[in-house]
Design a protein around this motif. Structure first.
Motif, PDB file in Angstrom:
ATOM      1  N   TRP A  67       0.643  -1.312  -0.047  1.00  0.00           N
ATOM      2  CA  TRP A  67      -0.042  -0.061   0.164  1.00  0.00           C
ATOM      3  C   TRP A  67       0.794   1.268   0.145  1.00  0.00           C
ATOM      4  O   TRP A  67       0.464   2.195  -0.751  1.00  0.00           O
ATOM      5  CB  TRP A  67      -0.775  -0.187   1.224  1.00  0.00           C
ATOM      6  CG  TRP A  67      -1.896   1.255   1.137  1.00  0.00           C
ATOM      7  CD1 TRP A  67      -1.918   2.178   2.204  1.00  0.00           C
ATOM      8  CD2 TRP A  67      -2.841   1.477   0.240  1.00  0.00           C
ATOM      9  NE1 TRP A  67      -2.883   3.049   1.737  1.00  0.00           N
ATOM     10  CE2 TRP A  67      -3.793   2.589   0.594  1.00  0.00           C
ATOM     11  CE3 TRP A  67      -3.334   0.688  -0.827  1.00  0.00           C
ATOM     12  CZ2 TRP A  67      -4.547   3.158  -0.147  1.00  0.00           C
ATOM     13  CZ3 TRP A  67      -4.509   1.314  -1.750  1.00  0.00           C
ATOM     14  CH2 TRP A  67      -5.077   2.480  -1.136  1.00  0.00           C
ATOM     15  N   ASP A  68       1.680   1.361   0.956  1.00  0.00           N
ATOM     16  CA  ASP A  68       2.547   2.375   1.090  1.00  0.00           C
ATOM     17  C   ASP A  68       3.538   2.734  -0.193  1.00  0.00           C
ATOM     18  O   ASP A  68       3.388   4.161  -0.838  1.00  0.00           O
ATOM     19  CB  ASP A  68       3.564   2.506   2.230  1.00  0.00           C
ATOM     20  CG  ASP A  68       2.834   2.749   3.491  1.00  0.00           C
ATOM     21  OD1 ASP A  68       1.845   3.151   3.711  1.00  0.00           O
ATOM     22  OD2 ASP A  68       3.531   1.932   4.621  1.00  0.00           O
ATOM     23  N   GLU A  69       3.877   1.877  -0.879  1.00  0.00           N
ATOM     24  CA  GLU A  69       4.668   2.050  -2.242  1.00  0.00           C
ATOM     25  C   GLU A  69       3.883   2.431  -3.221  1.00  0.00           C
ATOM     26  O   GLU A  69       3.964   3.251  -4.192  1.00  0.00           O
ATOM     27  CB  GLU A  69       5.486   0.697  -2.502  1.00  0.00           C
ATOM     28  CG  GLU A  69       6.224   0.648  -3.716  1.00  0.00           C
ATOM     29  CD  GLU A  69       6.846  -0.633  -4.068  1.00  0.00           C
ATOM     30  OE1 GLU A  69       7.127  -0.866  -5.380  1.00  0.00           O
ATOM     31  OE2 GLU A  69       7.271  -1.364  -3.084  1.00  0.00           O
ATOM     32  N   LEU A  71       0.997   3.992  -3.107  1.00  0.00           N
ATOM     33  CA  LEU A  71       0.593   5.285  -3.018  1.00  0.00           C
ATOM     34  C   LEU A  71       1.542   6.306  -3.569  1.00  0.00           C
ATOM     35  O   LEU A  71       1.462   7.554  -4.152  1.00  0.00           O
ATOM     36  CB  LEU A  71       0.156   5.710  -1.511  1.00  0.00           C
ATOM     37  CG  LEU A  71      -0.984   5.132  -0.878  1.00  0.00           C
ATOM     38  CD1 LEU A  71      -1.076   5.567   0.515  1.00  0.00           C
ATOM     39  CD2 LEU A  71      -2.233   5.720  -1.652  1.00  0.00           C
ATOM     40  N   GLN A  72       3.142   5.800  -3.400  1.00  0.00           N
ATOM     41  CA  GLN A  72       4.055   6.959  -3.654  1.00  0.00           C
ATOM     42  C   GLN A  72       4.325   6.850  -5.021  1.00  0.00           C
ATOM     43  O   GLN A  72       4.892   7.952  -5.767  1.00  0.00           O
ATOM     44  CB  GLN A  72       5.322   6.524  -2.941  1.00  0.00           C
ATOM     45  CG  GLN A  72       5.314   6.570  -1.655  1.00  0.00           C
ATOM     46  CD  GLN A  72       6.793   5.996  -0.779  1.00  0.00           C
ATOM     47  OE1 GLN A  72       7.291   5.431  -1.444  1.00  0.00           O
ATOM     48  NE2 GLN A  72       6.583   6.098   0.568  1.00  0.00           N
ATOM     49  N   GLN A  73       3.664   5.858  -5.830  1.00  0.00           N
ATOM     50  CA  GLN A  73       4.018   5.796  -7.207  1.00  0.00           C
ATOM     51  C   GLN A  73       3.156   6.990  -8.270  1.00  0.00           C
ATOM     52  O   GLN A  73       3.285   7.094  -9.105  1.00  0.00           O
ATOM     53  CB  GLN A  73       3.756   4.288  -7.805  1.00  0.00           C
ATOM     54  CG  GLN A  73       4.722   3.340  -7.226  1.00  0.00           C
ATOM     55  CD  GLN A  73       4.608   1.840  -7.648  1.00  0.00           C
ATOM     56  OE1 GLN A  73       3.666   1.591  -8.465  1.00  0.00           O
ATOM     57  NE2 GLN A  73       5.424   1.071  -7.485  1.00  0.00           N
ATOM     58  N   GLY A  74       1.796   7.165  -7.363  1.00  0.00           N
ATOM     59  CA  GLY A  74       1.060   8.116  -7.872  1.00  0.00           C
ATOM     60  C   GLY A  74       0.107   7.484  -9.006  1.00  0.00           C
ATOM     61  O   GLY A  74      -0.781   8.391  -9.455  1.00  0.00           O
ATOM     62  N   LEU A  76      -2.241   4.987  -8.744  1.00  0.00           N
ATOM     63  CA  LEU A  76      -2.817   3.980  -7.776  1.00  0.00           C
ATOM     64  C   LEU A  76      -3.791   3.008  -8.682  1.00  0.00           C
ATOM     65  O   LEU A  76      -3.869   1.805  -8.586  1.00  0.00           O
ATOM     66  CB  LEU A  76      -3.436   4.516  -6.557  1.00  0.00           C
ATOM     67  CG  LEU A  76      -4.094   3.597  -5.727  1.00  0.00           C
ATOM     68  CD1 LEU A  76      -3.063   2.874  -4.959  1.00  0.00           C
ATOM     69  CD2 LEU A  76      -4.836   4.488  -4.526  1.00  0.00           C
ATOM     70  N   GLN A  79      -1.770   0.713 -10.998  1.00  0.00           N
ATOM     71  CA  GLN A  79      -1.329  -0.249 -10.424  1.00  0.00           C
ATOM     72  C   GLN A  79      -2.117  -1.411  -9.842  1.00  0.00           C
ATOM     73  O   GLN A  79      -1.962  -2.627  -9.866  1.00  0.00           O
ATOM     74  CB  GLN A  79      -0.391   0.315  -9.437  1.00  0.00           C
ATOM     75  CG  GLN A  79       0.746   1.179  -9.908  1.00  0.00           C
ATOM     76  CD  GLN A  79       1.618   0.439 -10.942  1.00  0.00           C
ATOM     77  OE1 GLN A  79       1.867  -0.738 -10.453  1.00  0.00           O
ATOM     78  NE2 GLN A  79       2.279   0.966 -11.793  1.00  0.00           N
TER      79      GLN A  79
END
Length: 197
Positions: A67-69, A71-74, A76, A79
Motif C-alpha cells: 500500500w505505501d509503495e 501510494l508513492q507511485q502516484g 494507484l 497499479q
C-alpha cells in the motif's frame, strides 16, 4: 491467515469475536470504493462469485502489502487494476481453463453484442481469442465497456484515466481486433498504407 489480513475466517455468527485488523484509513476507503468493481471484474472472468471473492481477497491482501509503495507511485488506479488482472489471470492458469466469458451463457450473449458493435462476423472463437490478446488497457476498456456495460466515466475513474484516454484505448482495441481478424475498414474510413501492420 496471519495478522494484518483484511478479514479472518471467524464469523460473528459462529460466536467468534475477533477485532478487525488495523488498516490504513485510506486503504479502507479504497477498498470500499473498489470492491464491487473488483468482484464484478473477477466474476466475469472466473465464472462464479465464490472463486471471484477468493481471488479478490488475495488481490486486496497484495494491495495492502504494498500500500505505501503504491501510494508513492502516484498511479494507484492503474497499479491496482494490474494486480487484479494478474490475480485473475493467474487463477485461470492454475485452473487451466479459459475465462468464463468464453463459456458462460449470459456472458456469451454480451460477447455477441460486442461482436455486433464491432461489426464482426464469422467464428466467435477468433474474436474471443483476439480480445484476450489485446494489450492490458485496451482489453480492460473493451471488457468493462462491452461486457460489464460500464459507462466511460466509470471506466475512467477505475482506471485513473481521462475519459478521452479511455475512448482512445477503446478505439485502438476495436481497430486492433479488426486488423487481427482480417476485417475490412468501416465504410468511409481511409486506412493509411502500413497502418496497424
Amino acid at each position: 491467515m496471519g495478522t494484518g489480513d483484511i478479514s479472518t475466517d471467524v464469523s460473528p455468527q459462529d460466536g467468534g469475536h475477533t477485532a478487525p485488523p488495523d488498516l490504513p484509513l485510506d486503504f479502507e476507503g479504497f477498498y470500499l470504493g473498489h470492491q464491487e468493481f473488483f468482484h464484478d471484474f473477477a466474476e466475469i472472468h472466473l465464472g462464479g462469485r465464490r472463486v471471484a471473492e477468493e481471488v479478490v481477497h488475495q488481490v486486496f491482501l497484495q494491495i495492502l502489502g504494498g500500500w505505501d509503495e503504491l501510494l508513492q507511485q502516484g498511479d494507484l488506479e492503474q497499479q491496482t487494476l494490474a494486480v487484479l488482472h494478474r490475480g485473475v489471470t493467474q487463477r485461470l492458469q492454475e485452473d487451466d481453463r479459459p475465462p468464463a466469458f468464453l463459456i458462460a451463457g449470459p456472458i456469451a450473449k454480451n460477447l455477441e453484442a460486442v461482436r455486433n458493435q464491432l461489426e464482426i462476423t464469422g467464428a466467435a472463437g477468433g474474436l474471443y481469442e483476439a480480445i484476450l490478446g489485446l494489450p492490458t488497457r485496451q482489453f480492460t476498456v473493451i471488457v468493462l465497456r462491452h461486457l460489464l456495460g460500464y459507462p466511460t466515466k466509470r471506466i475512467a475513474r477505475y482506471m485513473g484515466l481521462d475519459t478521452r484516454t479511455v475512448d482512445y484505448h477503446g478505439r485502438k482495441g476495436k481497430e486492433r481486433l479488426r486488423i487481427q481478424l482480417g476485417l475490412p475498414a468501416p465504410a468511409g474510413k481511409i486506412v493509411k498504407k502500413g497502418a496497424g501492420q
